[in-house]
Design a protein around this motif. Structure first.
Motif, PDB file in Angstrom:
ATOM      1  N   LEU A 137      69.024  31.548  36.679  1.00  0.00           N
ATOM      2  CA  LEU A 137      67.435  31.627  36.026  1.00  0.00           C
ATOM      3  C   LEU A 137      66.592  30.597  37.352  1.00  0.00           C
ATOM      4  N   THR A 138      65.507  31.129  37.562  1.00  0.00           N
ATOM      5  CA  THR A 138      64.470  31.026  38.383  1.00  0.00           C
ATOM      6  C   THR A 138      63.952  29.428  38.638  1.00  0.00           C
ATOM      7  N   LYS A 139      63.300  28.918  39.148  1.00  0.00           N
ATOM      8  CA  LYS A 139      62.836  27.789  39.490  1.00  0.00           C
ATOM      9  C   LYS A 139      61.535  27.097  37.841  1.00  0.00           C
ATOM     10  N   PRO A 140      60.592  28.266  37.741  1.00  0.00           N
ATOM     11  CA  PRO A 140      60.181  28.710  36.785  1.00  0.00           C
ATOM     12  C   PRO A 140      60.636  28.625  35.373  1.00  0.00           C
ATOM     13  N   GLU A 141      61.404  29.336  35.227  1.00  0.00           N
ATOM     14  CA  GLU A 141      62.549  29.280  33.791  1.00  0.00           C
ATOM     15  C   GLU A 141      62.600  28.203  33.603  1.00  0.00           C
ATOM     16  N   LEU A 142      63.686  27.441  34.642  1.00  0.00           N
ATOM     17  CA  LEU A 142      63.981  26.375  34.460  1.00  0.00           C
ATOM     18  C   LEU A 142      62.804  25.305  33.710  1.00  0.00           C
ATOM     19  N   GLY A 143      61.764  25.511  34.659  1.00  0.00           N
ATOM     20  CA  GLY A 143      60.764  24.678  34.325  1.00  0.00           C
ATOM     21  C   GLY A 143      60.440  24.732  32.766  1.00  0.00           C
ATOM     22  N   ARG A 144      59.952  25.790  32.392  1.00  0.00           N
ATOM     23  CA  ARG A 144      59.735  26.448  31.351  1.00  0.00           C
ATOM     24  C   ARG A 144      60.500  26.157  30.372  1.00  0.00           C
ATOM     25  N   ILE A 145      61.781  25.576  30.301  1.00  0.00           N
ATOM     26  CA  ILE A 145      62.861  25.468  29.653  1.00  0.00           C
ATOM     27  C   ILE A 145      62.876  23.728  29.924  1.00  0.00           C
ATOM     28  N   ALA A 161      51.226  19.803  34.863  1.00  0.00           N
ATOM     29  CA  ALA A 161      50.584  20.440  36.439  1.00  0.00           C
ATOM     30  C   ALA A 161      51.957  20.563  37.251  1.00  0.00           C
ATOM     31  N   ALA A 162      51.792  21.044  38.335  1.00  0.00           N
ATOM     32  CA  ALA A 162      52.902  21.726  39.177  1.00  0.00           C
ATOM     33  C   ALA A 162      51.971  22.126  40.532  1.00  0.00           C
ATOM     34  N   ASP A 163      53.054  22.908  41.588  1.00  0.00           N
ATOM     35  CA  ASP A 163      52.984  23.554  42.754  1.00  0.00           C
ATOM     36  C   ASP A 163      52.846  24.538  42.222  1.00  0.00           C
ATOM     37  N   SER A 164      52.755  25.929  43.379  1.00  0.00           N
ATOM     38  CA  SER A 164      52.301  27.314  42.678  1.00  0.00           C
ATOM     39  C   SER A 164      53.936  27.856  42.657  1.00  0.00           C
ATOM     40  N   VAL A 165      54.918  27.016  42.709  1.00  0.00           N
ATOM     41  CA  VAL A 165      55.921  27.923  42.501  1.00  0.00           C
ATOM     42  C   VAL A 165      56.314  27.881  40.737  1.00  0.00           C
ATOM     43  N   TYR A 166      55.950  27.236  40.050  1.00  0.00           N
ATOM     44  CA  TYR A 166      55.566  27.590  38.968  1.00  0.00           C
ATOM     45  C   TYR A 166      53.941  27.421  38.440  1.00  0.00           C
ATOM     46  N   GLY A 167      52.912  27.197  39.314  1.00  0.00           N
ATOM     47  CA  GLY A 167      51.578  27.755  38.941  1.00  0.00           C
ATOM     48  C   GLY A 167      51.437  28.909  38.448  1.00  0.00           C
ATOM     49  N   GLN A 168      52.496  30.173  39.764  1.00  0.00           N
ATOM     50  CA  GLN A 168      52.762  31.026  39.305  1.00  0.00           C
ATOM     51  C   GLN A 168      53.312  32.465  38.315  1.00  0.00           C
ATOM     52  N   ASP A 169      54.365  31.692  37.855  1.00  0.00           N
ATOM     53  CA  ASP A 169      54.791  31.427  36.541  1.00  0.00           C
ATOM     54  C   ASP A 169      54.234  32.132  34.952  1.00  0.00           C
ATOM     55  N   ARG A 170      53.335  33.399  34.730  1.00  0.00           N
ATOM     56  CA  ARG A 170      52.234  33.474  33.456  1.00  0.00           C
ATOM     57  C   ARG A 170      53.295  33.074  32.462  1.00  0.00           C
ATOM     58  N   LYS A 171      54.545  33.296  32.372  1.00  0.00           N
ATOM     59  CA  LYS A 171      54.974  33.165  30.974  1.00  0.00           C
ATOM     60  C   LYS A 171      54.936  31.249  30.868  1.00  0.00           C
ATOM     61  N   LEU A 172      55.273  30.704  31.866  1.00  0.00           N
ATOM     62  CA  LEU A 172      55.294  29.376  31.661  1.00  0.00           C
ATOM     63  C   LEU A 172      53.189  28.827  31.215  1.00  0.00           C
ATOM     64  N   ARG A 173      52.226  29.742  31.930  1.00  0.00           N
ATOM     65  CA  ARG A 173      51.593  29.543  32.044  1.00  0.00           C
ATOM     66  C   ARG A 173      50.629  30.069  29.887  1.00  0.00           C
ATOM     67  N   ALA A 174      51.375  31.163  30.074  1.00  0.00           N
ATOM     68  CA  ALA A 174      51.311  31.378  28.050  1.00  0.00           C
ATOM     69  C   ALA A 174      51.894  30.725  26.889  1.00  0.00           C
ATOM     70  N   LEU A 176      52.375  27.066  27.628  1.00  0.00           N
ATOM     71  CA  LEU A 176      51.354  26.164  27.368  1.00  0.00           C
ATOM     72  C   LEU A 176      49.909  26.616  26.206  1.00  0.00           C
ATOM     73  N   GLN A 177      49.428  27.674  27.261  1.00  0.00           N
ATOM     74  CA  GLN A 177      48.375  28.221  26.294  1.00  0.00           C
ATOM     75  C   GLN A 177      48.370  28.727  24.726  1.00  0.00           C
ATOM     76  N   ARG A 178      49.926  28.831  24.383  1.00  0.00           N
ATOM     77  CA  ARG A 178      49.840  29.483  22.768  1.00  0.00           C
ATOM     78  C   ARG A 178      49.984  28.079  21.903  1.00  0.00           C
ATOM     79  N   HIS A 179      50.462  26.927  22.621  1.00  0.00           N
ATOM     80  CA  HIS A 179      51.017  25.480  21.942  1.00  0.00           C
ATOM     81  C   HIS A 179      49.661  24.428  22.269  1.00  0.00           C
ATOM     82  N   GLY A 180      49.065  25.003  22.530  1.00  0.00           N
ATOM     83  CA  GLY A 180      46.852  24.341  22.952  1.00  0.00           C
ATOM     84  C   GLY A 180      48.177  23.450  23.933  1.00  0.00           C
ATOM     85  N   LYS A 181      48.242  23.428  25.138  1.00  0.00           N
ATOM     86  CA  LYS A 181      48.764  22.419  26.180  1.00  0.00           C
ATOM     87  C   LYS A 181      47.631  22.982  27.484  1.00  0.00           C
ATOM     88  N   GLY A 182      47.105  21.887  27.739  1.00  0.00           N
ATOM     89  CA  GLY A 182      46.036  22.390  28.975  1.00  0.00           C
ATOM     90  C   GLY A 182      47.115  21.971  30.315  1.00  0.00           C
TER      91      GLY A 182
END
Length: 369
Positions: A137-145, A161-174, A176-182
């Motif tokens: 499980l990558t770090k962005p995947e752990l963060g998403r969980i 808020a996060a650094d680029s390790v997590y910011g480049q994870d499009r699944k995490l951004r998606a 948050l977008q689906r659930h109305g979170k900035g």
């Protein structure tokens, strides 16, 4: 863990408690039956109870625990942010809860790399659960969980808020977008973004084409005082599995430029409500550094990194106890501040800026190959 002990390991804690041997302290972590995950959830509930705010920011970041040998669960040669180079260490991802009133660590996950996952014998000796030993499980995947766990537990928050390790994870951004979170998350310079008819292009190339207007702002206090940078904002479209943004929301690109070295530029992917001001986004970007303060205090005052355990269950128990101690310190400090300061001083500052802080931008020209 909160006692005046130089190092919060089992031997020194046992001596502080008056024990002649560390057996009882070790048994608390290794042999007794209690759930570290339930304690983790209770820490989250306690934090929200005393620090909860609907405009809170969840901050994702990882920290390293330097180790010798190869027996400690998850230990491997890997990048350690605390030294800025590859070290023999364990790495864990943490989720911090940051509000105007205080901050605390509310979730964590140990990262297991390829030197561990798939190694049945090694994972078995360290007590790694089978489901974690089968797949990296990558770090962005752990963060998403962890973000999803907080959301499902109805933790009040408005931003991530996060650094680029997590910011480049499009699944995490998606997600948050689906659930109305900035979100205000750093992205690398080669991340793809779209603005106008030019089509997708690297974010650093796009910034060279856009007619950006920079303004100087502080993103909060640092070790040497206010951290001032030049900031600019542009309306863009970030690629996302979630598709188009919902009505009343928008995608933005936030650009941060160093004052002393204009060539030093950072980029942030933003998902925010339409009309969110530059001042708000800069403040959210600056709050990301708050997690570093959490790590520093939790390590120095609560023994977050001073354990002497090697296996999965004892490691998670120690970390859960350490973040519980840190949450207690954070809430206690907040209560003291509220008692000694006028009530209005503890409220989030109002933003005097107008609702719309950036003009429509002229689309960049279509670049030739």
């Amino acid at each position: 863990l909160l006692g005046p002990v130089e190092r919060k390991n089992t031997w020194q804690i046992a001596a502080y408690l008056g024990h002649t041997a560390p057996d009882k302290v070790k048994d608390l972590l290794r042999r007794t039956t209690w759930s570290w995950s339930r304690l983790r959830d209770r820490v989250r509930e306690f934090t929200v109870e005393h620090l909860g705010d609907p405009e809170a920011v969840l901050v994702l970041d990882e920290t390293a625990f330097l180790k010798k040998g190869d027996k400690s669960v998850g230990v491997a040669p890997q990048y350690a942010g605390i030294t800025g180079q590859t070290e023999n260490c364990q790495v864990a991802v943490f989720l911090a809860y940051v509000t105007p009133y205080g901050r605390a660590l509310i979730d964590f996950a140990l990262y297991l790399g390829r030197l561990w996952v798939g190694e049945a014998l090694r994972c078995g000796e360290a007590g790694v659960p089978r489901e974690r030993a089968r797949k990296v499980l990558t770090k962005p995947e752990l963060g998403r969980i962890m973000v999803e766990r907080a959301r499902c537990a109805r933790v009040p928050f408005a931003w991530v808020a996060a650094d680029s390790v997590y910011g480049q994870d499009r699944k995490l951004r998606a997600c948050l977008q689906r659930h109305g979170k900035g979100y205000v998350m750093a992205v690398p310079c080669d991340e793809t973004v779209t603005a106008g008819p030019a089509g997708p292009m690297r974010v650093d190339k796009l910034v060279q084409e856009l007619p950006l207007v920079f303004e100087r702002r502080s993103c909060g206090q640092g070790a040497k005082g206010e951290r001032f940078y030049d900031w600019a904002l542009a309306q863009v479209s970030w690629p996302s599995p979630a598709g188009e943004v919902r009505r009343g929301w928008c995608h933005l690109l936030l650009v941060r430029r160093s004052i002393s070295d204009p060539g030093e530029v950072a980029y942030f992917a933003v998902h925010a409500r339409t009309g969110t001001t530059v001042a708000t986004l800069v403040k959210i970007a600056g709050l990301r550094w708050g997690v570093e303060d959490c790590f520093e205090t939790a390590k120095s005052d609560c023994g977050l990194d001073q354990y002497e355990v090697r296996k999965w269950e004892p490691w998670h128990r120690h970390i859960a106890l350490a973040i519980a101690a840190f949450a207690f310190l954070s809430v206690s400090a907040t209560r003291t501040a509220r008692l000694t300061q006028p009530r209005e001083d503890t409220q989030p500052p109002t933003d005097p800026e107008p609702a719309i802080a950036w003009p429509p931008l002229t689309p960049p020209p279509i670049l030739s190959p």
